[in-house]
Scaffold this motif. Structure first.
Motif, short mmCIF file in Angstrom:
data_model
loop_
_atom_site.label_atom_id
_atom_site.label_comp_id
_atom_site.label_asym_id
_atom_site.label_seq_id
_atom_site.Cartn_x
_atom_site.Cartn_y
_atom_site.Cartn_z
N ALA A 69 1.08 -1.18 -0.20
CA ALA A 69 0.43 -0.01 0.41
C ALA A 69 0.91 0.66 -0.30
CB ALA A 69 -1.13 -0.16 1.45
N ILE A 70 2.27 1.51 0.73
CA ILE A 70 2.80 2.88 1.13
C ILE A 70 3.48 2.33 -0.34
CG2 ILE A 70 4.99 2.87 1.77
CD1 ILE A 70 4.27 2.03 4.35
N LEU A 71 3.91 1.59 -0.80
CA LEU A 71 4.57 1.40 -1.89
C LEU A 71 3.60 2.11 -3.91
CD1 LEU A 71 7.28 -1.32 -2.64
CD2 LEU A 71 7.15 0.50 -1.96
N ALA A 72 2.28 1.52 -3.64
CA ALA A 72 1.76 1.89 -4.24
C ALA A 72 1.45 3.80 -4.18
CB ALA A 72 -0.23 1.78 -4.45
N GLU A 73 1.21 4.18 -3.13
CA GLU A 73 0.95 5.47 -2.90
C GLU A 73 2.52 6.24 -3.08
OE1 GLU A 73 -0.21 8.02 1.57
OE2 GLU A 73 -0.12 6.26 1.47
N VAL A 74 3.31 5.98 -2.70
CA VAL A 74 4.59 6.21 -3.45
C VAL A 74 4.49 6.65 -4.87
CG1 VAL A 74 6.57 6.11 -3.51
CG2 VAL A 74 6.04 6.31 -1.82
N ALA A 75 4.01 5.69 -5.72
CA ALA A 75 4.26 5.73 -7.23
C ALA A 75 2.93 6.70 -7.76
CB ALA A 75 3.70 4.36 -7.68
N SER A 76 2.08 6.65 -6.97
CA SER A 76 1.32 7.30 -7.05
C SER A 76 1.44 9.28 -6.62
CB SER A 76 -0.66 7.31 -6.97
OG SER A 76 -0.22 7.56 -5.33
N LEU A 77 2.07 9.28 -5.74
CA LEU A 77 2.60 10.46 -5.18
C LEU A 77 3.71 10.78 -6.34
CD1 LEU A 77 2.71 10.67 -1.58
CD2 LEU A 77 1.36 12.39 -2.96
N LYS A 78 4.47 10.22 -7.03
CA LYS A 78 4.93 10.50 -7.83
C LYS A 78 4.67 10.84 -9.14
CE LYS A 78 9.21 8.57 -10.46
NZ LYS A 78 10.23 6.98 -10.69
N LYS A 79 4.60 10.46 -9.61
CA LYS A 79 3.23 10.51 -10.57
C LYS A 79 2.45 12.06 -10.86
CE LYS A 79 -0.55 8.71 -14.03
NZ LYS A 79 -0.78 10.35 -13.97
N LEU A 80 2.08 11.98 -9.54
CA LEU A 80 1.84 13.51 -9.98
C LEU A 80 2.95 14.62 -9.13
CD1 LEU A 80 -1.14 12.62 -6.67
CD2 LEU A 80 -1.68 13.85 -9.47
N ALA A 81 4.08 14.55 -8.88
CA ALA A 81 4.92 15.16 -8.79
C ALA A 81 5.30 15.59 -10.08
CB ALA A 81 6.32 15.32 -7.54
N VAL A 82 5.58 14.81 -10.78
CA VAL A 82 5.95 14.32 -12.36
C VAL A 82 5.24 15.57 -13.45
CG1 VAL A 82 6.39 13.20 -14.76
CG2 VAL A 82 7.42 12.15 -12.03
N ASP A 83 3.91 15.33 -13.42
CA ASP A 83 2.53 15.90 -13.70
C ASP A 83 2.45 17.15 -13.14
OD1 ASP A 83 1.85 13.39 -14.96
OD2 ASP A 83 -0.09 12.74 -13.66
N TYR A 84 3.06 17.35 -11.82
CA TYR A 84 3.25 19.44 -11.99
C TYR A 84 4.21 19.84 -12.65
CZ TYR A 84 3.52 23.07 -9.15
OH TYR A 84 3.11 24.26 -8.15
N LEU A 85 5.39 18.76 -12.47
CA LEU A 85 6.83 19.43 -12.56
C LEU A 85 6.95 19.81 -14.84
CD1 LEU A 85 9.23 20.19 -11.57
CD2 LEU A 85 9.81 18.30 -11.59
N HIS A 86 6.63 18.69 -14.91
CA HIS A 86 6.49 18.91 -16.16
C HIS A 86 5.13 19.08 -17.72
CE1 HIS A 86 10.20 17.55 -16.70
NE2 HIS A 86 10.22 16.69 -15.86
N PRO A 87 4.59 20.24 -17.34
CA PRO A 87 3.16 20.09 -17.93
C PRO A 87 3.07 20.26 -18.92
CG PRO A 87 4.23 22.39 -17.23
CD PRO A 87 5.35 21.42 -16.59
N GLU A 88 4.22 19.83 -20.03
CA GLU A 88 4.58 20.14 -21.42
C GLU A 88 3.88 18.42 -21.74
OE1 GLU A 88 8.23 18.80 -19.86
OE2 GLU A 88 6.81 20.61 -19.51
N VAL A 89 3.75 17.67 -20.70
CA VAL A 89 3.71 16.19 -21.37
C VAL A 89 2.59 16.26 -20.97
CG1 VAL A 89 3.46 13.44 -20.42
CG2 VAL A 89 4.99 15.08 -20.80
N GLY A 90 1.40 16.33 -22.00
CA GLY A 90 -0.23 15.88 -22.36
C GLY A 90 -0.85 14.91 -21.74
N VAL A 91 -2.24 15.28 -21.42
CA VAL A 91 -2.72 14.67 -20.45
C VAL A 91 -3.71 13.40 -21.91
CG1 VAL A 91 -4.75 14.27 -19.33
CG2 VAL A 91 -3.58 16.42 -18.92
N THR A 92 -3.53 11.94 -21.42
CA THR A 92 -3.89 10.96 -22.49
C THR A 92 -4.90 10.30 -21.80
OG1 THR A 92 -2.30 9.37 -21.44
CG2 THR A 92 -1.09 10.59 -23.02
N SER A 93 -6.08 10.25 -22.22
CA SER A 93 -6.76 9.75 -21.13
C SER A 93 -7.77 8.98 -22.92
CB SER A 93 -8.01 10.59 -21.18
OG SER A 93 -9.53 9.92 -20.97
N VAL A 94 -8.15 7.52 -22.65
CA VAL A 94 -8.99 7.04 -24.04
C VAL A 94 -10.59 7.08 -23.52
CG1 VAL A 94 -7.31 5.29 -24.00
CG2 VAL A 94 -8.41 4.93 -22.77
#
Length: 102
Positions: A31-56
Protein backbone atom coordinates in the motif's frame (compact mmCIF):
# COMPACT_ATOMS: atom_id res chain seq x y z
CA UNK A 1 27.97 -31.55 29.16
CA UNK A 2 27.80 -34.11 26.40
CA UNK A 3 24.13 -33.83 25.54
CA UNK A 4 23.47 -33.59 21.76
CA UNK A 5 20.87 -30.84 22.23
CA UNK A 6 23.58 -28.51 23.56
CA UNK A 7 25.24 -28.40 20.15
CA UNK A 8 22.07 -28.02 18.05
CA UNK A 9 21.96 -25.50 15.23
CA UNK A 10 19.29 -22.82 15.09
CA UNK A 11 18.02 -22.75 11.52
CA UNK A 12 15.63 -19.77 12.07
CA UNK A 13 17.89 -17.05 13.49
CA UNK A 14 21.07 -17.74 11.59
CA UNK A 15 22.37 -15.03 9.26
CA UNK A 16 21.92 -17.18 6.14
CA UNK A 17 18.25 -17.97 6.88
CA UNK A 18 15.77 -16.52 4.34
CA UNK A 19 13.83 -13.54 5.68
CA UNK A 20 10.19 -14.33 6.39
CA UNK A 21 7.85 -11.35 6.23
CA UNK A 22 4.52 -11.07 8.03
CA UNK A 23 1.52 -10.86 5.67
CA UNK A 24 0.22 -7.65 7.32
CA UNK A 25 3.63 -6.04 6.89
CA UNK A 26 3.72 -7.13 3.25
CA UNK A 27 0.25 -5.65 2.60
CA UNK A 28 1.21 -2.39 4.30
CA UNK A 29 4.44 -2.24 2.29
CA UNK A 30 2.48 -2.76 -0.95
CA UNK A 31 0.00 0.00 0.00
CA UNK A 32 2.83 2.41 0.83
CA UNK A 33 4.62 1.65 -2.43
CA UNK A 34 1.38 2.21 -4.40
CA UNK A 35 0.87 5.56 -2.64
CA UNK A 36 4.46 6.56 -3.32
CA UNK A 37 4.05 5.67 -7.00
CA UNK A 38 0.91 7.81 -7.29
CA UNK A 39 2.65 10.72 -5.52
CA UNK A 40 5.60 10.38 -7.91
CA UNK A 41 3.22 10.49 -10.89
CA UNK A 42 1.56 13.63 -9.52
CA UNK A 43 4.95 15.25 -8.93
CA UNK A 44 6.08 14.47 -12.49
CA UNK A 45 2.78 15.80 -13.89
CA UNK A 46 3.19 19.01 -11.88
CA UNK A 47 6.85 19.42 -12.78
CA UNK A 48 6.38 18.76 -16.51
CA UNK A 49 3.14 20.44 -17.71
CA UNK A 50 4.27 20.12 -21.31
CA UNK A 51 3.49 16.40 -21.13
CA UNK A 52 -0.06 16.08 -22.36
CA UNK A 53 -2.93 14.39 -20.60
CA UNK A 54 -3.82 11.06 -22.13
CA UNK A 55 -7.25 9.58 -21.79
CA UNK A 56 -9.21 6.95 -23.65
CA UNK A 57 -12.56 7.46 -21.93
CA UNK A 58 -15.39 7.88 -24.41
CA UNK A 59 -16.90 10.69 -22.36
CA UNK A 60 -13.76 12.76 -22.93
CA UNK A 61 -14.63 13.11 -26.59
CA UNK A 62 -18.18 14.36 -26.05
CA UNK A 63 -19.23 17.58 -27.76
CA UNK A 64 -20.48 20.53 -25.75
CA UNK A 65 -23.26 22.20 -27.73
CA UNK A 66 -23.59 25.14 -25.33
CA UNK A 67 -20.08 26.59 -25.15
CA UNK A 68 -18.75 25.76 -28.60
CA UNK A 69 -17.56 28.59 -30.82
CA UNK A 70 -20.36 28.16 -33.37
CA UNK A 71 -23.12 28.22 -30.76
CA UNK A 72 -25.45 31.21 -31.00
CA UNK A 73 -24.91 33.69 -28.19
CA UNK A 74 -27.78 33.58 -25.75
CA UNK A 75 -27.99 36.52 -23.40
CA UNK A 76 -30.19 36.99 -20.38
CA UNK A 77 -32.83 39.72 -20.78
CA UNK A 78 -31.87 41.45 -17.53
CA UNK A 79 -28.21 41.48 -18.54
CA UNK A 80 -29.08 42.92 -21.95
CA UNK A 81 -31.16 45.69 -20.34
CA UNK A 82 -28.40 46.50 -17.86
CA UNK A 83 -25.83 46.59 -20.67
CA UNK A 84 -28.01 48.99 -22.66
CA UNK A 85 -28.42 51.27 -19.61
CA UNK A 86 -24.66 51.29 -18.95
CA UNK A 87 -23.88 52.08 -22.60
CA UNK A 88 -26.42 54.91 -22.61
CA UNK A 89 -24.88 56.35 -19.44
CA UNK A 90 -21.37 56.08 -20.93
CA UNK A 91 -22.54 57.82 -24.11
CA UNK A 92 -24.01 60.69 -22.10
CA UNK A 93 -20.82 60.99 -20.04
CA UNK A 94 -18.75 61.04 -23.23
CA UNK A 95 -20.96 63.81 -24.66
CA UNK A 96 -20.62 65.81 -21.41
CA UNK A 97 -16.80 65.37 -21.48
CA UNK A 98 -16.62 66.53 -25.12
CA UNK A 99 -18.84 69.55 -24.34
CA UNK A 100 -16.70 70.42 -21.31
CA UNK A 101 -13.46 70.11 -23.31
CA UNK A 102 -14.62 72.37 -26.20
Amino acid sequence: SVDGACFGRNYFSRSSAPDVEDSELAEERAAILAEVASLKKLAVDYLHPEVGVTSVDGACFGRNYFSRASAPDVEDVELANERAAVLAEVASLKKLAVDYLH
